[in-house]
Write an enzyme that holds these catalytic residues in place. Structure first.
Site, PDB file in Angstrom:
ATOM      1  N   GLU A  82       4.698  -5.049   7.266  1.00  0.00           N
ATOM      2  CA  GLU A  82       3.994  -3.958   7.950  1.00  0.00           C
ATOM      3  C   GLU A  82       4.499  -3.716   9.364  1.00  0.00           C
ATOM      4  O   GLU A  82       4.535  -2.585   9.843  1.00  0.00           O
ATOM      5  CB  GLU A  82       2.478  -4.253   7.992  1.00  0.00           C
ATOM      6  CG  GLU A  82       1.765  -4.130   6.657  1.00  0.00           C
ATOM      7  CD  GLU A  82       1.822  -5.383   5.805  1.00  0.00           C
ATOM      8  OE1 GLU A  82       2.579  -6.327   6.147  1.00  0.00           O
ATOM      9  OE2 GLU A  82       1.115  -5.422   4.787  1.00  0.00           O
ATOM     10  N   GLU A  87      -0.542  -9.371  -0.657  1.00  0.00           N
ATOM     11  CA  GLU A  87      -1.992  -9.561  -0.453  1.00  0.00           C
ATOM     12  C   GLU A  87      -2.735  -9.592  -1.790  1.00  0.00           C
ATOM     13  O   GLU A  87      -3.659 -10.384  -1.986  1.00  0.00           O
ATOM     14  CB  GLU A  87      -2.524  -8.443   0.461  1.00  0.00           C
ATOM     15  CG  GLU A  87      -2.000  -8.599   1.889  1.00  0.00           C
ATOM     16  CD  GLU A  87      -2.235  -7.379   2.766  1.00  0.00           C
ATOM     17  OE1 GLU A  87      -1.889  -6.253   2.333  1.00  0.00           O
ATOM     18  OE2 GLU A  87      -2.760  -7.533   3.878  1.00  0.00           O
ATOM     19  N   GLY A 147       0.710  -5.036   0.698  1.00  0.00           N
ATOM     20  CA  GLY A 147      -0.443  -5.092  -0.204  1.00  0.00           C
ATOM     21  C   GLY A 147      -0.142  -5.830  -1.505  1.00  0.00           C
ATOM     22  O   GLY A 147      -1.059  -6.334  -2.158  1.00  0.00           O
ATOM     23  N   ALA A 161       0.871  -1.178   0.000  1.00  0.00           N
ATOM     24  CA  ALA A 161       0.000   0.000   0.000  1.00  0.00           C
ATOM     25  C   ALA A 161       0.905   1.225   0.000  1.00  0.00           C
ATOM     26  O   ALA A 161       2.051   1.154   0.477  1.00  0.00           O
ATOM     27  CB  ALA A 161      -0.863  -0.009   1.252  1.00  0.00           C
TER      28      ALA A 161
HETATM   29  N1  COA Z   1       4.661   3.154  -0.587  1.00  0.00           N
HETATM   30  C1  COA Z   1       5.091   4.322  -1.082  1.00  0.00           C
HETATM   31  N2  COA Z   1       6.291   4.463  -1.661  1.00  0.00           N
HETATM   32  C2  COA Z   1       7.047   3.383  -1.769  1.00  0.00           C
HETATM   33  C3  COA Z   1       6.656   2.114  -1.282  1.00  0.00           C
HETATM   34  C4  COA Z   1       5.381   2.026  -0.671  1.00  0.00           C
HETATM   35  N3  COA Z   1       4.910   0.880  -0.190  1.00  0.00           N
HETATM   36  N4  COA Z   1       7.650   1.224  -1.524  1.00  0.00           N
HETATM   37  C5  COA Z   1       8.619   1.901  -2.145  1.00  0.00           C
HETATM   38  N5  COA Z   1       8.273   3.208  -2.293  1.00  0.00           N
HETATM   39  C6  COA Z   1       9.016   4.277  -2.936  1.00  0.00           C
HETATM   40  C7  COA Z   1      10.195   4.705  -2.060  1.00  0.00           C
HETATM   41  O1  COA Z   1       9.779   5.635  -1.080  1.00  0.00           O
HETATM   42  C8  COA Z   1      11.088   5.335  -3.115  1.00  0.00           C
HETATM   43  O2  COA Z   1      10.591   6.600  -3.426  1.00  0.00           O
HETATM   44  P1  COA Z   1      11.642   7.840  -3.643  1.00  0.00           P
HETATM   45  O3  COA Z   1      12.433   7.425  -4.850  1.00  0.00           O
HETATM   46  O4  COA Z   1      10.735   9.011  -3.898  1.00  0.00           O
HETATM   47  O5  COA Z   1      12.464   7.915  -2.393  1.00  0.00           O
HETATM   48  C9  COA Z   1      10.839   4.450  -4.352  1.00  0.00           C
HETATM   49  O6  COA Z   1       9.606   3.809  -4.134  1.00  0.00           O
HETATM   50  C10 COA Z   1      11.909   3.393  -4.536  1.00  0.00           C
HETATM   51  O7  COA Z   1      12.004   2.642  -3.321  1.00  0.00           O
HETATM   52  P2  COA Z   1      13.381   2.452  -2.502  1.00  0.00           P
HETATM   53  O8  COA Z   1      13.016   2.166  -1.088  1.00  0.00           O
HETATM   54  O9  COA Z   1      14.295   3.592  -2.760  1.00  0.00           O
HETATM   55  O10 COA Z   1      13.942   1.146  -3.249  1.00  0.00           O
HETATM   56  P3  COA Z   1      14.944   0.066  -2.645  1.00  0.00           P
HETATM   57  O11 COA Z   1      15.347  -0.788  -3.787  1.00  0.00           O
HETATM   58  O12 COA Z   1      16.009   0.710  -1.821  1.00  0.00           O
HETATM   59  O13 COA Z   1      14.048  -0.811  -1.637  1.00  0.00           O
HETATM   60  C11 COA Z   1      12.066  -2.031  -0.986  1.00  0.00           C
HETATM   61  C12 COA Z   1      12.998  -1.593  -2.150  1.00  0.00           C
HETATM   62  C13 COA Z   1      10.863  -2.704  -1.602  1.00  0.00           C
HETATM   63  C14 COA Z   1      12.808  -2.996  -0.066  1.00  0.00           C
HETATM   64  C15 COA Z   1      11.638  -0.772  -0.179  1.00  0.00           C
HETATM   65  O14 COA Z   1      11.133   0.200  -1.098  1.00  0.00           O
HETATM   66  C16 COA Z   1      10.560  -1.036   0.840  1.00  0.00           C
HETATM   67  O15 COA Z   1      10.839  -1.560   1.908  1.00  0.00           O
HETATM   68  N6  COA Z   1       9.313  -0.613   0.532  1.00  0.00           N
HETATM   69  C17 COA Z   1       8.214  -0.676   1.461  1.00  0.00           C
HETATM   70  C18 COA Z   1       7.676  -2.065   1.595  1.00  0.00           C
HETATM   71  C19 COA Z   1       6.572  -2.078   2.627  1.00  0.00           C
HETATM   72  O16 COA Z   1       6.774  -1.808   3.794  1.00  0.00           O
HETATM   73  N7  COA Z   1       5.365  -2.409   2.171  1.00  0.00           N
HETATM   74  C20 COA Z   1       4.215  -2.486   3.010  1.00  0.00           C
HETATM   75  C21 COA Z   1       3.543  -1.165   3.067  1.00  0.00           C
HETATM   76  S1  COA Z   1       2.107  -1.197   4.117  1.00  0.00           S
END
Ligand code: COA
Length: 259
Positions: A134, A114, A111, A66
């Site tokens: 989460e 999910e 999400g 999400a």
């Molecule tokens: N919601 C909003 N933005 C998100 C996102 C999410 N769930 N997941 C990634 N992004 C955004 C990041 O903020 C970043 O934005 P920016 O370039 O403006 O800073 C962009 O997507 C790229 O992500 P980044 O974290 O820089 O990539 P990474 O390769 O270093 O890491 C992940 C990849 C997937 C490990 C990491 O993005 C992550 O942990 N995301 C969240 C996962 C999560 O907690 N999901 C459950 C949400 S309820």
């Protein structure tokens, strides 16, 4: 049809929906849900579309969850509805009456995991990663993760994934039954097409009724989803959730205070 956050194409009788926010790793925001609702209406009413594939744009991510910036805006009166809205769209996918294959091309987190679980079947590329992270943000899964993960992989493993927030790779996801097939990245879409076409070569009334009957084996899913939405609503408005989300957006580790 044109959508702000989706690409949509129909080839023969199979529709492909591609979630298209690659700069945000295809995170599910309000607009994605609006577009998904519209495309599901279209597919549900279409005589020409018999099966569906859902995938993510770009090489890196299926859906990374999400949209965390939207979770940051939630308050006591909106947090539960945020969960219910996502659950409703995923329920529609699960009960579309047409086979829906998730072609998981990268991160399927929160999400995203999910969404994949609400699909009828899941094919993953070797580089796919699954998780319910989460808890790292101080919240709980809100789009059915607490319910569908248990049903797919069992209570013990679901507890482990949800309580540790750890990611697992595609092989492990296959081993524990979270995905049906793992293939090299170049074979992902052909494999998803092969699978959906195999199902479509059978009697479609039987396919529809099978999906309906199997889904009906989950008569208490609804109850579990509504409990999940209530608990998501509570978790998303704690100080810990504010800290966890702020820490993610500021790219630092959270300091939880247990309140
Ligand atoms: N919601 C909003 N933005 C998100 C996102 C999410 N769930 N997941 C990634 N992004 C955004 C990041 O903020 C970043 O934005 P920016 O370039 O403006 O800073 C962009 O997507 C790229 O992500 P980044 O974290 O820089 O990539 P990474 O390769 O270093 O890491 C992940 C990849 C997937 C490990 C990491 O993005 C992550 O942990 N995301 C969240 C996962 C999560 O907690 N999901 C459950 C949400 S309820």
């Amino acid at each position: 049809m044109k959508f702000e956050t989706l690409m949509y194409a129909v080839e023969e009788t199979v529709a492909t929906i591609t979630i298209n926010r690659p700069d945000k790793l295809n995170a599910l925001n309000k607009q994605v849900f609006k577009d998904l609702t519209a495309v599901l209406d279209e597919i549900g009413n279409s005589q020409n579309v018999h099966g569906v594939i859902i995938t993510g744009a770009g090489p890196k991510s299926f859906v990374a969850g999400a949209d965390i910036t939207e979770i940051q805006q939630l308050n006591a009166s909106t947090a539960k509805d945020f969960s219910t809205r996502g659950q409703n769209v995923l329920n529609r996918i699960e009960n579309l009456g047409k086979p829906v294959i998730a072609a998981v091309n990268g991160f399927a987190l929160g999400g995203g995991c999910e969404l994949a679980m609400a699909c009828t079947l899941r094919v993953a590329s070797e580089s796919a990663k699954f998780g319910q992270p989460e808890v790292n943000l101080g919240i709980i899964p809100g789009y059915g993760g607490t319910q569908r993960l248990v049903r797919l992989i069992g209570k013990g493993r679901a507890m482990e994934m949800i309580l540790t927030g750890d990611m697992i790779d595609a092989r492990e996801a296959y081993r524990i039954g979270l995905v049906n097939k793992v293939v090299p990245a170049v074979e992902l879409m052909p494999e998803a097409r092969l699978l959906v076409n195999k199902i479509l070569s059978k009697g479609q009334i039987a396919v529809r009724y099978s999906i309906e009957a199997i889904n009906a084996s989950d008569s208490i899913l609804c109850e579990g989803l509504s409990r999940e939405a209530a608990l998501f609503g509570l978790s998303a408005t704690t100080d810990d959730a504010h800290e966890g989300i702020e820490a993610f957006l500021e790219k630092r580790f959270p300091k939880f205070k247990q309140k």
